[in-house]
Design a protein around this motif. Structure first.
Motif, mmCIF file in Angstrom:
data_model
loop_
_atom_site.group_PDB
_atom_site.id
_atom_site.type_symbol
_atom_site.label_atom_id
_atom_site.label_comp_id
_atom_site.label_asym_id
_atom_site.label_seq_id
_atom_site.Cartn_x
_atom_site.Cartn_y
_atom_site.Cartn_z
ATOM 1 N N TYR A 30 21.046 18.153 -12.821
ATOM 2 C CA TYR A 30 20.224 18.565 -11.603
ATOM 3 C C TYR A 30 19.167 17.613 -11.040
ATOM 4 O O TYR A 30 18.936 16.633 -11.552
ATOM 5 C CB TYR A 30 19.583 20.011 -12.098
ATOM 6 N N HIS A 31 19.043 17.944 -9.653
ATOM 7 C CA HIS A 31 18.328 16.947 -9.071
ATOM 8 C C HIS A 31 16.897 16.700 -9.668
ATOM 9 O O HIS A 31 16.356 17.786 -9.830
ATOM 10 C CB HIS A 31 17.948 17.283 -7.551
ATOM 11 N N THR A 32 16.472 15.488 -9.770
ATOM 12 C CA THR A 32 15.063 15.146 -10.053
ATOM 13 C C THR A 32 14.671 16.039 -11.350
ATOM 14 O O THR A 32 13.646 16.593 -11.258
ATOM 15 C CB THR A 32 14.100 15.212 -9.100
ATOM 16 N N LYS A 33 15.625 16.064 -12.471
ATOM 17 C CA LYS A 33 15.068 16.959 -13.586
ATOM 18 C C LYS A 33 13.857 16.269 -14.482
ATOM 19 O O LYS A 33 13.651 14.687 -14.439
ATOM 20 C CB LYS A 33 16.114 16.910 -14.565
ATOM 21 N N VAL A 34 13.043 17.104 -15.035
ATOM 22 C CA VAL A 34 12.028 16.559 -15.752
ATOM 23 C C VAL A 34 12.303 16.779 -17.272
ATOM 24 O O VAL A 34 12.758 17.976 -17.389
ATOM 25 C CB VAL A 34 10.780 16.965 -15.638
ATOM 26 N N GLY A 92 7.221 27.672 -11.356
ATOM 27 C CA GLY A 92 7.599 28.360 -10.132
ATOM 28 C C GLY A 92 8.834 27.587 -9.278
ATOM 29 O O GLY A 92 9.288 28.158 -8.535
ATOM 30 N N PHE A 93 8.779 26.188 -9.766
ATOM 31 C CA PHE A 93 9.979 25.504 -9.190
ATOM 32 C C PHE A 93 10.714 24.831 -10.339
ATOM 33 O O PHE A 93 11.081 23.684 -10.562
ATOM 34 C CB PHE A 93 9.290 24.220 -8.187
ATOM 35 N N SER A 121 16.553 23.236 -13.176
ATOM 36 C CA SER A 121 17.399 23.633 -14.298
ATOM 37 C C SER A 121 16.612 24.308 -15.370
ATOM 38 O O SER A 121 17.266 24.280 -16.460
ATOM 39 C CB SER A 121 18.015 22.395 -14.513
ATOM 40 N N GLY A 122 15.247 24.549 -15.498
ATOM 41 C CA GLY A 122 14.716 25.487 -16.648
ATOM 42 C C GLY A 122 14.415 24.420 -17.534
ATOM 43 O O GLY A 122 14.182 25.108 -19.042
ATOM 44 N N ASP A 155 13.219 29.856 -9.449
ATOM 45 C CA ASP A 155 13.405 28.824 -8.174
ATOM 46 C C ASP A 155 13.884 29.678 -7.136
ATOM 47 O O ASP A 155 14.296 30.630 -7.282
ATOM 48 C CB ASP A 155 14.450 28.044 -8.860
ATOM 49 N N ASP A 178 7.023 21.045 -11.227
ATOM 50 C CA ASP A 178 7.363 19.891 -10.461
ATOM 51 C C ASP A 178 8.075 20.272 -9.235
ATOM 52 O O ASP A 178 9.260 20.712 -9.304
ATOM 53 C CB ASP A 178 8.494 19.573 -11.366
ATOM 54 N N PRO A 179 7.171 20.442 -8.044
ATOM 55 C CA PRO A 179 7.403 21.072 -7.042
ATOM 56 C C PRO A 179 8.347 19.997 -6.186
ATOM 57 O O PRO A 179 8.605 18.951 -6.568
ATOM 58 C CB PRO A 179 6.128 21.200 -6.232
ATOM 59 N N PRO A 180 8.919 20.495 -4.905
ATOM 60 C CA PRO A 180 9.856 19.641 -4.143
ATOM 61 C C PRO A 180 9.056 18.718 -3.352
ATOM 62 O O PRO A 180 7.814 18.711 -3.202
ATOM 63 C CB PRO A 180 10.391 20.544 -3.037
ATOM 64 N N TYR A 183 16.996 20.731 -1.118
ATOM 65 C CA TYR A 183 17.803 21.387 -2.270
ATOM 66 C C TYR A 183 18.860 22.418 -1.915
ATOM 67 O O TYR A 183 19.852 22.679 -2.502
ATOM 68 C CB TYR A 183 16.566 22.121 -3.132
ATOM 69 N N ALA A 241 11.108 24.481 0.096
ATOM 70 C CA ALA A 241 9.783 23.810 0.465
ATOM 71 C C ALA A 241 9.871 22.105 0.546
ATOM 72 O O ALA A 241 9.747 21.414 -0.237
ATOM 73 C CB ALA A 241 8.501 24.044 -0.529
HETATM 74 C C1 SAM Z 1 11.724 18.928 -8.086
HETATM 75 S S1 SAM Z 1 12.887 20.300 -8.421
HETATM 76 C C2 SAM Z 1 12.578 20.899 -9.696
HETATM 77 C C3 SAM Z 1 13.417 20.262 -11.108
HETATM 78 C C4 SAM Z 1 13.004 20.710 -12.269
HETATM 79 N N1 SAM Z 1 11.859 20.227 -12.748
HETATM 80 C C5 SAM Z 1 14.234 20.278 -13.319
HETATM 81 O O1 SAM Z 1 13.752 19.865 -14.336
HETATM 82 O O2 SAM Z 1 15.214 20.739 -13.187
HETATM 83 C C6 SAM Z 1 12.173 21.472 -7.179
HETATM 84 C C7 SAM Z 1 12.821 22.922 -7.253
HETATM 85 O O3 SAM Z 1 12.035 23.603 -6.343
HETATM 86 C C8 SAM Z 1 12.931 24.662 -5.737
HETATM 87 N N2 SAM Z 1 12.407 25.001 -4.426
HETATM 88 C C9 SAM Z 1 12.211 24.553 -3.300
HETATM 89 N N3 SAM Z 1 11.511 25.482 -2.312
HETATM 90 C C10 SAM Z 1 10.749 26.490 -3.266
HETATM 91 C C11 SAM Z 1 10.280 27.866 -3.041
HETATM 92 N N4 SAM Z 1 9.529 27.848 -1.805
HETATM 93 N N5 SAM Z 1 10.220 28.578 -3.998
HETATM 94 C C12 SAM Z 1 10.698 28.106 -5.258
HETATM 95 N N6 SAM Z 1 11.438 27.014 -5.674
HETATM 96 C C13 SAM Z 1 11.351 26.243 -4.544
HETATM 97 C C14 SAM Z 1 14.097 23.776 -5.379
HETATM 98 O O4 SAM Z 1 15.241 24.436 -5.322
HETATM 99 C C15 SAM Z 1 14.173 22.755 -6.597
HETATM 100 O O5 SAM Z 1 15.151 23.606 -7.682
#
Ligand code: SAM
Length: 735
Positions: A116-120, A142-143, A146-147, A190, A498-500, A507, A528
């Motif tokens: 998934y993009h930018t996984k932590v 809340g973001f 991939s959980g 998400d 880990d917000p966008p 995304y 976002a």
């Molecule tokens: C940086 S990624 C998180 C990745 C995560 N840490 C992982 O390990 O997979 C940010 C996530 O925020 C989600 N996102 C963007 N805007 C959002 C919103 N308004 N509310 C909830 N999620 C949002 C995107 O779909 C994306 O999956």
């Protein structure tokens, strides 16, 4: 496969869920699916912010309620109320901010089980959850993407003894108490259904052996059905080889003689496997480079949409195949071309989604149009479309809902590789996952891989990875906006998020290709991100729009977090404006930032970030929600100097007293008088209150009220034994 399902049901045991006992897990699922189906018919339910786009059937097919819904989860608040502990202002809770190394664990098999993009990585999150919470606490992300926060929370209960020992030793060395092991419950949200589907599958238990068996069966059935599409004749003219991948090359025109030039045929040095910078035209011998060539286009009729498309002319140029364990390569011969024609003539597999890309809202629209791609099915060459359709159809047909879902978790990982986005990498070890991350970029050469080449190894790895993992139903996953979480006030014990990252990744747009297969897509207007490149001007998002979206999400975080509790935000961005936007959003929501650290990847240590400058590193921000006492006192006293000193006094209690590195005391940047001034100003700004004194007056007042040691401000020289007074019923007990 039906027999497998029946045997599972026969062995079914009663399960507990939200205080109710069901005769089997399947009975639990059916009960809640029925309730969810009723909810979905309610227009008010569908009006919720961030509700994804999809039919009732498609949402129900993805969901496994109450643990996972591919829409806002109606049981989220109940889950937290049932398994969590209500907020108790009398309960003492004290933690110092903790910085974590987000790059730890990137080679771990669980982390790599689904990209998934930018996984932590979960192993980077575990120390943080152990530090801020106790077993049974409720953690929120809340973001969640991939959980991984969920996997980390479960890992706190299932970590092997070797891992526990390692952490305990490290903590002991730092003079910290041993962590309390035991799973925490977690809420994952998400906006993207593709993300929550991954998160749910990572976290909800499943029968690994049943999955392994079903996965093998699926790949075998696909082979029986479409194996003929991947056959080729060996050079002996009689032995059948199995194609692993076919390399397609775009065809160009020579600027000198206008002859057709198959780029790969002419430019690839088959010995060294390198693409030559310059090469002669096969017709007129003039020296050519890629830049000098002009791409040729052909008009094709899309039989499904009736559209005429101008697409780059592509031809199969190389076939990599295997006989037994031996690998070979060949140029396509007449029989291969005839086979291709047979495949081209087939109707599109009915499971392949035919959905127009929402170009008006997409960054990548010009690039895709240039390659003749307007709909999701255009992303696949005819054979790959047949293969993906067959894989999807067979996974969907599995009778056990949980195994079906995990099969799709596996199959959907073939989607990006199966598209035209998968580049040919002549020197690559494998041709799988050779797309450019974060963009829809179609290169001039494409590796069209067989489904078994993509998934055989994946199936084995998934089975091996998940077999030792003991998952429990400790998770509730919801799909919607982080700005509207269906949770009660003051109900969550810790937030890891880990917000966008502003302008880095769109995304919703990137998840569209996978979501189209599920039939449920993200409500993109709430993504976002900073988004300037769209053709639809009304849908563009500026840095200010991003800040506002994030402010709404942080306000929601603030509402649901228990007072006195912590939030860890990891963030990476190269633009100062985006970073400042994020900080402002957090402070406006009411959080007080207690520490900002940047990871020094070379040294493996953290550096305090004290100014709002452009950052190129991963940042870890630790912020807390002040307890009601400080808020109440502020309401009573208003914008007075007393309120400012009350803030400083309360805030100092949240900061580390000492920090050690390599056995030496380290400067605690958050105790710097200038930073304390910034934090106090942010607190007043958040209350729309004028700051009661200048920076100089603040520094003078600080010196007369609080002792200073080596440029750091303390509550008292005996801070370690500071006692809560009725005047300052601070959110935490004394240090
Ligand atoms: C940086 S990624 C998180 C990745 C995560 N840490 C992982 O390990 O997979 C940010 C996530 O925020 C989600 N996102 C963007 N805007 C959002 C919103 N308004 N509310 C909830 N999620 C949002 C995107 O779909 C994306 O999956």
């Amino acid at each position: 496969m039906t027999s497998l399902f029946e045997s599972q049901d026969a062995a079914a045991e009663p399960v507990e869920c939200l205080g109710q006992t069901f005769p089997s897990d399947q009975a639990r699922r059916e009960h809640y699916l029925k309730l969810l189906a009723e909810k979905l018919k309610d227009p008010e339910f569908r009006k919720q912010e961030g509700f994804p786009q999809g039919t009732d059937e498609a949402i129900l097919a993805m969901s496994d309620p109450p643990y996972y819904t591919a829409c806002p989860n109606p049981w989220l608040a109940e889950f937290v109320e049932h398994y969590g502990k209500p907020y108790d202002p009398q309960q003492t809770y004290s933690r110092e901010p903790l910085a974590i190394d987000v790059s730890v664990g990137k080679t771990d098999a669980i982390y790599r089980a689904h990209s998934y993009h930018t996984k932590v990585p979960h192993l980077a999150i575990v120390p943080s959850i152990l530090h801020y919470t106790q077993p049974g606490d409720i953690v929120l992300d809340g973001f969640a993407g991939s959980g991984m926060t969920g996997v980390a929370a479960q890992w706190c209960g299932t970590a092997p003894a070797s891992y526990r020992h390692e952490i305990e030793m490290a903590w002991k060395q730092e003079g910290r108490k041993a962590p309390q092991w035991g799973a925490r419950r977690v809420v994952l949200n998400d906006l993207s259904p593709a993300a929550t589907f991954i998160g749910a599958n990572y976290n909800i238990p499943f029968d690994v052996d049943a999955f392994a068996k079903a996965g093998k069966q699926l790949l075998k059935e696909v082979e029986q059905e479409i194996g003929w599409m991947y056959e080729t004749l060996h050079s002996d003219g009689k032995t059948k080889g199995r194609i692993e991948y076919t390399v397609w090359s775009e065809v160009f025109s020579c600027p000198e003689c206008a002859g057709e030039v198959n780029f790969l045929d002419e430019a690839l040095d088959t010995e060294s496997k390198r693409v030559r910078e310059s090469f002669p035209c096969p017709h007129c011998n003039v020296g050519l480079t890629k830049k000098k060539l002009e791409r040729l286009y052909i008009n094709t009729l899309d039989k499904v949409t009736g559209e005429t498309l101008s697409t780059p002319k592509r031809v199969p140029s190389l076939i990599a195949y295997r006989i037994g364990k031996t690998k070979y390569e060949k140029k396509p011969d007449a029989a291969d071309l005839a086979l291709q024609q047979r495949i081209d003539a087939l109707p599109l597999h009915e499971n392949v989604p035919v959905v127009a890309f929402p170009f008006a809202d997409m960054w990548e629209a010009p690039r895709m149009r240039d390659k003749g791609i307007t709909h999701t099915h255009h992303m696949f060459l005819p054979r790959s479309a047949q293969a993906m359709g067959a894989l999807w159809e067979k996974a969907l047909a599995h009778p056990s809902p949980r195994i079906r879902s995990f099969l799709l978790f596996m199959v959907e990982q073939a989607i990006w590789t199966a598209t035209l986005l998968n580049r040919y990498r002549p020197t690559g070890y494998s041709q799988v996952n050779q797309y450019l991350a974060g963009v829809y970029y179609v290169a001039s050469q494409h590796s069209e891989c067989s489904p078994w080449y993509i998934l055989d190894g994946k199936l084995d790895r998934l089975t091996k990875t998940f077999r030792p993992v003991k998952l429990a139903s400790n998770v509730a996953v919801t799909t919607g906006s982080a700005a509207q979480l269906p949770l009660s006030d003051d109900s969550v014990d810790y937030i890891f998020t880990d917000p966008p990252f502003g302008e880095n990744l769109p995304y919703a747009e990137l998840n569209f290709i996978v979501e189209a297969w599920h039939g449920v897509t993200t409500q993109a207007k709430l993504d976002a991100i900073v988004d300037r490149a769209k053709e639809n001007r009304a849908a563009q998002k500026s840095v200010e729009d991003y800040r506002k979206l994030m402010a709404d999400c942080f306000s929601e975080y603030f509402r649901v977090l228990k007072p006195g509790r912590w939030m860890t935000v990891v963030f990476s961005n190269t633009q100062a404006a985006v970073w400042n936007g994020l900080q402002t959003a957090m402070q406006q929501a009411g959080f007080v930032v207690a520490n900002v650290s940047a990871l020094d990847k070379k040294q493996g240590s953290f550096k305090a970030v004290t100014t709002a400058v452009a950052v190129k590193q991963d940042l870890v921000i630790s912020a807390y929600k002040p307890n009601g006492g400080l808020e109440q006192r502020f309401a009573q006293r208003g914008a007075t100097p007393e309120s400012a000193w009350d803030f400083v006094q309360t805030h100092l209690k949240q900061l580390p007293v000492v920090k050690m590195r390599n056995g030496e005391l380290e400067f605690v940047a958050e105790r710097d008088p200038r930073i304390l001034f910034d934090r106090m100003v942010a607190w007043f700004v958040r209350h729309s209150a004028p700051v009661p004194f200048s920076s100089q007056e603040f520094q003078d007042g600080l010196r007369s009220r609080f002792p200073d040691r080596d440029g750091m401000v303390f509550l008292g020289l005996r801070e370690v034994v500071w006692v809560d007074s009725p005047d300052f019923t601070a959110p935490v007990a004394c240090k």
